[in-house]
Write a protein that holds these residues in place. Structure first.
Motif, PDB file in Angstrom:
ATOM      1  N   LYS A 158      12.296 123.165  78.120  1.00 51.07           N
ATOM      2  CA  LYS A 158      13.600 122.600  78.413  1.00 51.07           C
ATOM      3  C   LYS A 158      14.274 122.036  77.168  1.00 51.07           C
ATOM      4  CE  LYS A 158      13.584 123.278  82.881  1.00 51.07           C
ATOM      5  NZ  LYS A 158      14.595 124.088  83.579  1.00 51.07           N
ATOM      6  N   ASN A 159      13.528 121.845  76.096  1.00 50.26           N
ATOM      7  CA  ASN A 159      14.075 121.346  74.842  1.00 50.26           C
ATOM      8  C   ASN A 159      14.378 122.550  73.966  1.00 50.26           C
ATOM      9  OD1 ASN A 159      14.833 119.953  72.622  1.00 50.26           O
ATOM     10  ND2 ASN A 159      12.949 118.762  72.407  1.00 50.26           N
ATOM     11  N   ALA A 160      15.675 122.868  73.788  1.00 44.66           N
ATOM     12  CA  ALA A 160      16.054 124.097  73.098  1.00 44.66           C
ATOM     13  C   ALA A 160      17.125 123.808  72.062  1.00 44.66           C
ATOM     14  CB  ALA A 160      16.561 125.135  74.095  1.00 44.66           C
ATOM     15  N   PHE A 172      19.670 129.537  78.589  1.00 48.61           N
ATOM     16  CA  PHE A 172      18.322 129.534  78.041  1.00 48.61           C
ATOM     17  C   PHE A 172      17.299 129.794  79.146  1.00 48.61           C
ATOM     18  CE2 PHE A 172      14.413 127.315  76.746  1.00 48.61           C
ATOM     19  CZ  PHE A 172      14.164 127.982  75.558  1.00 48.61           C
ATOM     20  N   ALA A 173      16.451 130.773  78.920  1.00 46.83           N
ATOM     21  CA  ALA A 173      15.360 131.090  79.833  1.00 46.83           C
ATOM     22  C   ALA A 173      14.073 131.054  79.023  1.00 46.83           C
ATOM     23  CB  ALA A 173      15.564 132.460  80.479  1.00 46.83           C
ATOM     24  N   ASP A 218      23.086 122.705  86.578  1.00 49.82           N
ATOM     25  CA  ASP A 218      22.594 121.955  87.737  1.00 49.82           C
ATOM     26  C   ASP A 218      21.089 122.075  87.929  1.00 49.82           C
ATOM     27  OD1 ASP A 218      25.204 121.237  88.177  1.00 49.82           O
ATOM     28  OD2 ASP A 218      25.580 122.858  89.618  1.00 49.82           O
ATOM     29  N   HIS A 219      20.506 123.126  87.395  1.00 50.70           N
ATOM     30  CA  HIS A 219      19.062 123.330  87.538  1.00 50.70           C
ATOM     31  C   HIS A 219      18.279 122.806  86.334  1.00 50.70           C
ATOM     32  CE1 HIS A 219      19.811 125.808  91.079  1.00 50.70           C
ATOM     33  NE2 HIS A 219      20.742 126.444  90.379  1.00 50.70           N
ATOM     34  N   GLY A 220      18.972 122.137  85.413  1.00 53.52           N
ATOM     35  CA  GLY A 220      18.285 121.596  84.254  1.00 53.52           C
ATOM     36  C   GLY A 220      17.992 122.606  83.172  1.00 53.52           C
ATOM     37  N   ASP A 248      18.020 118.479  75.170  1.00 50.88           N
ATOM     38  CA  ASP A 248      16.792 118.329  75.948  1.00 50.88           C
ATOM     39  C   ASP A 248      17.178 118.134  77.412  1.00 50.88           C
ATOM     40  OD1 ASP A 248      14.296 117.961  76.913  1.00 50.88           O
ATOM     41  OD2 ASP A 248      13.904 116.052  75.902  1.00 50.88           O
ATOM     42  N   CYS A 249      16.892 119.134  78.230  1.00 51.36           N
ATOM     43  CA  CYS A 249      17.234 119.074  79.653  1.00 51.36           C
ATOM     44  C   CYS A 249      16.034 118.729  80.522  1.00 51.36           C
ATOM     45  CB  CYS A 249      17.806 120.417  80.106  1.00 51.36           C
ATOM     46  SG  CYS A 249      19.356 120.875  79.295  1.00 51.36           S
ATOM     47  N   SER A 250      14.946 118.321  79.921  1.00 45.21           N
ATOM     48  CA  SER A 250      13.748 117.995  80.695  1.00 45.21           C
ATOM     49  C   SER A 250      13.541 116.498  80.802  1.00 45.21           C
ATOM     50  CB  SER A 250      12.520 118.626  80.029  1.00 45.21           C
ATOM     51  OG  SER A 250      12.374 118.121  78.703  1.00 45.21           O
ATOM     52  N   SER A 251      14.582 115.713  80.759  1.00 50.01           N
ATOM     53  CA  SER A 251      14.452 114.260  80.816  1.00 50.01           C
ATOM     54  C   SER A 251      13.953 113.844  82.197  1.00 50.01           C
ATOM     55  CB  SER A 251      15.799 113.601  80.532  1.00 50.01           C
ATOM     56  OG  SER A 251      15.698 112.210  80.691  1.00 50.01           O
TER      57      SER A 251
END
Length: 322
Positions: free
Chosen positions: A210-212, A202-203, A159-161, A228-231
């Motif tokens: 955000k791309n891991a 992932f931290a 939920d936090h990306g 990629d969670c930084s969209s």
């Protein structure tokens, strides 16, 4: 004296017959060792290897022999109790000792001696032996069952990306690593079926991580996935939803204000209609009849008085007309 001592210390050479006998003893001993070693290796590798996936069925067959008098299955799982299945040919009887309902004959034991394990669990892993008895002796057919677990890997955004990687495998637990490197510590959760789930969140060490890429390492699973969670679309959709919510609230409030301004009321109180008492027909008749009688009597009296007055006012000898 010296010659006699030298003669006493000298040994006669062995005869060819004794030498040949010694060689035969060595040769037979060598062959015995080779046979024993071969037998040991054959016995170690003679176990039939059977594998079944977790939750599926496993079937183990027994050697076909003629003139069989008894067939026995003996189970020795790694965990849990041992069980025995036996079938007596002569009496056509079966015996089941300490076996669960999942472990039974595949079909009728009088013509099929195979063993079936339904819904295989991790506790079923172990050794199984079929023993057949006939006039020639006892024959064993050993098996070793290995339970396989379908590995599973999942990679998603929370939920936090933040990227989250999960790996469910059989023990031992899988290893999870990230590219770029992460500061998170994986957590492991063991299940009753013998599997273990490892979760790693992932931290990133940098603010734009955000791309891991998640890398899972295990004997049954080696897989790599990226996410990629930084969209920016995610935040754009959130902003649009917030703006639309405010617009809907403002429009709704404006409509209510306009309706009140023009004197419209959503709820109007209506005066209940006057209730006219109703009386039964019989009561009306009862009340009307006395009034009618009274009017008739009054009319009769009035007519009598009118006739009397008229007679008095007429000349003598004339009668009023009727």
């Amino acid at each position: 004296m010296g010659n006699s001592q030298q003669a006493g210390w000298c040994k006669k050479p062995a005869s060819p017959m004794k030498t040949r006998a010694a060689l035969e003893v060595v040769r037979s001993t060598t062959w015995t060792i080779v046979l024993l070693t071969s037998t040991a290796v054959t016995g170690a590798t003679g176990i039939n290897r059977v594998s079944a996936h977790l939750g599926h069925s496993a079937v183990m067959t027994c050697s076909n022999k003629t003139n069989i008098t008894m067939v026995t299955w003996k189970t020795s799982p790694k965990t849990g109790r041992q069980c025995t299945l036996a079938y007596l040919i002569d009496s056509n009887k079966t015996e089941k000792i300490n076996c669960s309902d999942r472990i039974n004959w595949r079909s009728r034991p009088d013509w099929d001696h195979a063993l079936e394990i339904q819904q295989v669990a991790m506790a079923d892993e172990g050794n199984y032996t079929c023993e057949v008895v006939n006039a020639d002796g006892n024959f064993h057919n050993p098996y070793h069952l290995t339970v396989l677990v379908y590995p599973r890997m999942a990679l998603y955004c929370d939920d936090h990306g933040n990227p989250v990687c999960e790996a469910e495998t059989e023990k031992p637990a899988a290893e999870i690593s990230w590219v770029p490197q992460s500061n998170s510590t994986p957590t492991a959760d063991s299940h009753s079926n013998g599997t273990v789930t490892v979760l790693s969140r992932f931290a990133a060490r940098s603010s734009n991580g955000k791309n891991a890429t998640c890398i899972v390492s295990h004997t049954t699973l080696n897989e790599t996935k990226s996410i990629d969670c930084s969209s920016p679309h995610r935040y754009l959709i959130l902003c649009i939803a917030i703006v639309l919510s405010f617009l809907i609230i403002i429009i709704f409030a404006a409509v209510i204000y306009c309706l009140k301004l023009h004197g419209y009321r959503f709820c109007r109180k209506t005066k209940p209609p006057d209730i006219v008492p109703t009386y039964p027909l019989q009561d009306d008749t009862v009340e009307v009849e006395p009034y009618t009688t009274y009017v008739q009597k009054e009319n009769a009296i009035y007519n009598s008085v009118s006739d009397l007055t008229l007679r008095q006012n007429l000349p003598q000898g004339q009668l009023p007309a009727t």
